[in-house]
Motif scaffolding. Structure first.
Motif, mmCIF file in Angstrom:
data_model
loop_
_atom_site.group_PDB
_atom_site.id
_atom_site.type_symbol
_atom_site.label_atom_id
_atom_site.label_comp_id
_atom_site.label_asym_id
_atom_site.label_seq_id
_atom_site.Cartn_x
_atom_site.Cartn_y
_atom_site.Cartn_z
ATOM 1 N N LEU A 1 0.847 -1.181 0.000
ATOM 2 C CA LEU A 1 0.000 0.000 0.000
ATOM 3 C C LEU A 1 0.888 1.238 0.000
ATOM 4 N N VAL A 2 0.670 2.123 -0.949
ATOM 5 C CA VAL A 2 1.408 3.389 -0.997
ATOM 6 C C VAL A 2 0.432 4.499 -1.330
ATOM 7 N N TYR A 3 0.415 5.548 -0.549
ATOM 8 C CA TYR A 3 -0.511 6.670 -0.761
ATOM 9 C C TYR A 3 -1.955 6.216 -0.992
ATOM 10 N N GLY A 4 -2.404 5.271 -0.201
ATOM 11 C CA GLY A 4 -3.800 4.859 -0.278
ATOM 12 C C GLY A 4 -4.137 3.948 -1.439
ATOM 13 N N ARG A 5 -3.105 3.498 -2.195
ATOM 14 C CA ARG A 5 -3.363 2.580 -3.306
ATOM 15 C C ARG A 5 -2.575 1.288 -3.123
ATOM 16 N N VAL A 6 -3.172 0.191 -3.595
ATOM 17 C CA VAL A 6 -2.428 -1.071 -3.624
ATOM 18 C C VAL A 6 -1.616 -1.071 -4.912
ATOM 19 N N ILE A 7 -0.274 -1.018 -4.769
ATOM 20 C CA ILE A 7 0.529 -0.993 -6.002
ATOM 21 C C ILE A 7 0.944 -2.391 -6.440
ATOM 22 N N ALA A 8 0.810 -3.364 -5.542
ATOM 23 C CA ALA A 8 1.130 -4.737 -5.951
ATOM 24 C C ALA A 8 0.564 -5.719 -4.948
ATOM 25 N N THR A 9 0.145 -6.876 -5.442
ATOM 26 C CA THR A 9 -0.243 -7.981 -4.573
ATOM 27 C C THR A 9 0.396 -9.240 -5.125
ATOM 28 N N GLY A 10 0.949 -10.060 -4.222
ATOM 29 C CA GLY A 10 1.546 -11.300 -4.718
ATOM 30 C C GLY A 10 2.188 -12.091 -3.604
ATOM 31 N N THR A 11 2.790 -13.208 -3.960
ATOM 32 C CA THR A 11 3.499 -14.021 -2.974
ATOM 33 C C THR A 11 4.735 -13.247 -2.524
ATOM 34 N N PRO A 12 5.319 -13.635 -1.398
ATOM 35 C CA PRO A 12 6.529 -12.948 -0.936
ATOM 36 C C PRO A 12 7.600 -12.886 -2.031
ATOM 37 N N ALA A 13 7.754 -13.980 -2.752
ATOM 38 C CA ALA A 13 8.782 -13.993 -3.795
ATOM 39 C C ALA A 13 8.459 -12.981 -4.889
ATOM 40 N N GLU A 14 7.197 -12.926 -5.286
ATOM 41 C CA GLU A 14 6.793 -11.972 -6.338
ATOM 42 C C GLU A 14 6.998 -10.536 -5.877
ATOM 43 N N ILE A 15 6.662 -10.277 -4.603
ATOM 44 C CA ILE A 15 6.800 -8.914 -4.088
ATOM 45 C C ILE A 15 8.279 -8.514 -4.032
ATOM 46 N N ARG A 16 9.114 -9.452 -3.607
ATOM 47 C CA ARG A 16 10.554 -9.170 -3.570
ATOM 48 C C ARG A 16 11.081 -8.798 -4.945
ATOM 49 N N ALA A 17 10.525 -9.481 -5.950
ATOM 50 C CA ALA A 17 11.042 -9.293 -7.304
ATOM 51 C C ALA A 17 10.422 -8.095 -8.015
ATOM 52 N N ASN A 18 9.360 -7.540 -7.457
ATOM 53 C CA ASN A 18 8.607 -6.495 -8.145
ATOM 54 C C ASN A 18 9.371 -5.174 -8.171
ATOM 55 N N ALA A 19 9.617 -4.676 -9.349
ATOM 56 C CA ALA A 19 10.438 -3.479 -9.518
ATOM 57 C C ALA A 19 9.765 -2.243 -8.926
ATOM 58 N N ASP A 20 8.428 -2.125 -9.161
ATOM 59 C CA ASP A 20 7.695 -0.969 -8.625
ATOM 60 C C ASP A 20 7.816 -0.914 -7.109
ATOM 61 N N VAL A 21 7.647 -2.093 -6.500
ATOM 62 C CA VAL A 21 7.683 -2.153 -5.041
ATOM 63 C C VAL A 21 9.051 -1.744 -4.548
ATOM 64 N N ARG A 22 10.065 -2.257 -5.204
ATOM 65 C CA ARG A 22 11.428 -1.931 -4.764
ATOM 66 C C ARG A 22 11.653 -0.443 -4.870
ATOM 67 N N ALA A 23 11.193 0.132 -5.953
ATOM 68 C CA ALA A 23 11.392 1.565 -6.162
ATOM 69 C C ALA A 23 10.591 2.371 -5.135
ATOM 70 N N ALA A 24 9.326 1.979 -4.949
ATOM 71 C CA ALA A 24 8.435 2.798 -4.139
ATOM 72 C C ALA A 24 8.660 2.608 -2.653
ATOM 73 N N TYR A 25 9.072 1.422 -2.271
ATOM 74 C CA TYR A 25 8.992 1.176 -0.846
ATOM 75 C C TYR A 25 10.150 0.368 -0.283
ATOM 76 N N LEU A 26 10.363 -0.820 -0.790
ATOM 77 C CA LEU A 26 11.319 -1.683 -0.125
ATOM 78 C C LEU A 26 12.734 -1.145 -0.202
ATOM 79 N N GLY A 27 13.024 -0.476 -1.302
ATOM 80 C CA GLY A 27 14.324 0.183 -1.448
ATOM 81 C C GLY A 27 15.456 -0.795 -1.218
#
Ligand SMILES: Nc1ncnc2c1ncn2[C@@H]1O[C@H](COP(=O)(O)OP(=O)(O)OP(=O)(O)O)[C@@H](O)[C@H]1O
Ligand SMILES: [Mg+2]
Lengths: 312, 250
Positions: free
Chosen positions: B220-246
């Motif tokens: 969840l970023v700014y009130g929106r779900v930017i991605a949903t998936g298994t832990p592995a998918e989330i780790r690999a997700n480029a948007d998530v890394r950029a927006a949050y996980l860093g």
């Protein structure tokens, strides 16, 4: 036995010993004074149910003293002096008035609750002042005390005294059972943490309203007793200072404790009596005393005298 | 494929100009542990509050076990099996630990217009409450006033209360917030034991906890779900890394 319970039983035993002591000292006045104390202890106990356990700061409890008192007075005025009927009407009418006031006030909290309960009581007070038929400002005299046939003769001051004591004991015990029952746990929970109470699935409103009505009904009974005690009714039964006095008894004695209302009513009324005999400026002494108790004893006198008390 | 227990569609909630919930669509499957992660102020607590019925959404729908619960009160939702823990511990501080849990049991044991019998003597309330305290590891603390429990114990107590309502879906808002390392470890182990038996929607900042517990993660970023998936998918997700996980999971 918990110290709070010991304290309570000790005080009630003292009440029971007053008539022989008053007789021995040849001071019938004490009978009168302590009967008054016990009647106010009943009123304070009823307020404690909603204020102490339910967190509902009713600043209008004198309303039910008035409704209960006038129920007796008005019936007597029309020649109906059957005590069972008079007291049943006193309790019933107070419950109905409490239901009306409660259904509006109980949904609110904090200052709104205080103001709504106060406003309704003022309305009843002015109603009492304005109805000439029932004496208006001048009050209404009770020709005879409530009649209970051959069973009880309230004209006998000692007997009347013990009737009041018995009712006080009954009320204190019933409220003790009530606040520890499932019902009591809900109103105490809602006071402690309302969001949590709703989140685990309770709807606090009906329980709070029921507690408010029960409290009003008990206070109405105290009103019926007070009318018999004074044999004279005025709208001052319902004056806001009277509501304040009852509230002070609860706070002084210790909110959410069984002994609190009994101790508070005793100490406040006895101090008032002692100090007013001693000086006309008694309020100057009583005021700061009350402030000190409130500041330094969170659970009032009961808390000071019985520190280990947890559930009343 | 497991059935969908909770289905949130196009949920929106604004505070003035702030879009705290900005069109969230989300589902939780029966039996699943679904984690929600996101930076501070992303709107996680706001979402939980709307799911639990303490906050009205401006628009959107919430379906729970096949029923549209959007108009229902918090209490009504609790009775249907939704239970939440709060980010800031919410317990009865002036009651004992056992009383706290017994109240939660009582809330789901019929009406409470019972005026005479002491609730403390009701085995039907005390026994299940004690069993749940044992389960969360507070057996020895049953008679302690909740206010006198350590912070971590209070968090455990709240989870015990929530469980005592017999929920079909647990909404946990940062259950290990403010806990020490050891307490955190114990809570995570407890949730791991619960996993599978109990459907959970878990909001958590502790990434180790999230990645070890969750079947699926929504970010969840700014009130929106930017991605949903298994832990592995989330780790690999480029948007998530950029927006949050860093760098955190790099
Ligand atoms: N009642 C409210 N009134 C106004 N703004 C609010 C209210 N509640 C939350 N907000 C704002 O909405 C946004 C989302 O808050 P929320 O508490 O849901 O975030 P969160 O993801 O839970 O954050 P955290 O990780 O810090 O707990 C924040 O900017 C917050 O300031
Ligand atoms: Mg939050």
């Amino acid at each position: 036995m918990k110290r709070g319970t010991t304290l309570l039983i000790g005080t009630l035993l003292l009440f029971a010993a007053i008539p022989p002591i008053a007789g021995w000292l040849n001071e019938p006045f004490y009978l009168d004074l302590f009967r008054r104390v016990m009647i106010f202890a009943i009123a304070a106990a009823s307020l404690n149910l909603i204020l102490g356990y339910g967190g509902m700061v009713s600043f209008g409890h004198a309303a039910y003293l008035g409704v209960g008192g006038y129920a007796v007075g008005i019936l007597a005025h029309y020649g109906i002096d059957n005590g069972y009927l008079q007291w049943a009407v006193a309790i019933g009418a107070s419950a109905v008035v409490a239901l009306a006031i409660g259904s509006i006030s109980v949904r609110t909290s904090g200052i709104y609750f205080i103001m709504i309960t106060l406003a309704f009581t003022q309305m009843l007070y002015y109603l009492g002042v304005s109805i000439e038929e029932f004496g208006g400002d001048d009050g209404l005299r009770l020709a005879r005390r409530s009649q209970f046939g051959d069973l009880l003769d309230l004209a006998n001051p000692t007997l009347f005294y013990y009737v009041v004591l018995a009712i006080l004991v009954l009320v204190v015990f019933a409220i003790h059972r009530l606040v520890n029952s499932r019902f009591g746990m809900v109103i105490r929970a809602a006071r402690s943490n309302e969001a949590r109470t709703q989140a685990i699935g309770f709807s606090p409103y009906p329980y709070r309203l029921a507690a408010f009505v029960i409290s009003g009904a008990i206070c109405g009974l105290a009103g019926a007793l007070l009318a018999n005690h004074t044999s004279f009714l005025t709208p001052d039964f319902m004056h806001w200072t009277r509501s304040g006095e009852i509230m002070f008894m609860v706070i002084l004695g210790g909110i959410a404790t069984s002994a609190g209302p009994v101790l508070g009513a005793s100490v406040l009324l006895l101090l008032e009596d002692l100090l007013s005999a001693w000086t006309v400026h008694w309020q100057i002494i009583l005021g700061p005393f009350l402030v000190l108790v409130v500041l330094f004893a969170r659970k009032g006198l009961a808390g000071l005298l019985a520190r280990d008390e947890r559930h009343g | 494929m497991a059935e969908t227990l909770l289905l949130v569609t196009e949920l929106r909630k604004t505070f003035g100009a702030l879009r705290a919930t900005d069109g969230i669509t989300l589902d939780v499957l029966a039996g699943e542990t679904h984690a929600i992660i996101g930076p501070n102020g992303a709107g996680k607590t706001t979402l939980i509050a709307q799911l639990a019925g303490m906050l009205r959404p401006d628009s959107g729908r919430i379906r729970f076990a096949g029923e549209d619960i959007t108009p229902l009160s918090a209490q009504a939702r609790s009775r249907r099996g939704l239970a939440r823990s709060f980010q800031i511990t919410s317990i009865y501080r002036d009651f004992t630990a056992l009383d706290n849990v017994a109240l939660a049991v009582q809330a789901h044991a019929g009406h409470s217009f019972r005026f005479w019998r002491p609730a403390h003597e009701e085995r039907a309330l005390r026994q299940p409450a004690q069993a749940i305290l044992n389960e969360v590891g507070l057996a020895a603390r049953a008679d302690v006033l909740a206010a006198n429990l350590a912070h971590g114990e209070q968090r455990q107590l709240e989870v015990a209360m929530v469980l005592a309502t017999g929920p079909r879906l647990l909404l946990l808002d940062e259950p290990v917030a403010g806990m020490g390392a050891e307490e955190t470890q114990r809570m995570i182990e407890f949730l791991a034991r619960l996993k599978g038996r109990q459907t959970m929607l878990l909001v958590e900042h502790d990434m180790d906890a999230v990645f070890s517990l969750a079947d699926r993660i929504s970010v969840l970023v700014y009130g929106r779900v930017i991605a949903t998936g298994t832990p592995a998918e989330i780790r690999a997700n480029a948007d998530v890394r950029a927006a949050y996980l860093g760098e955190e999971v790099a």
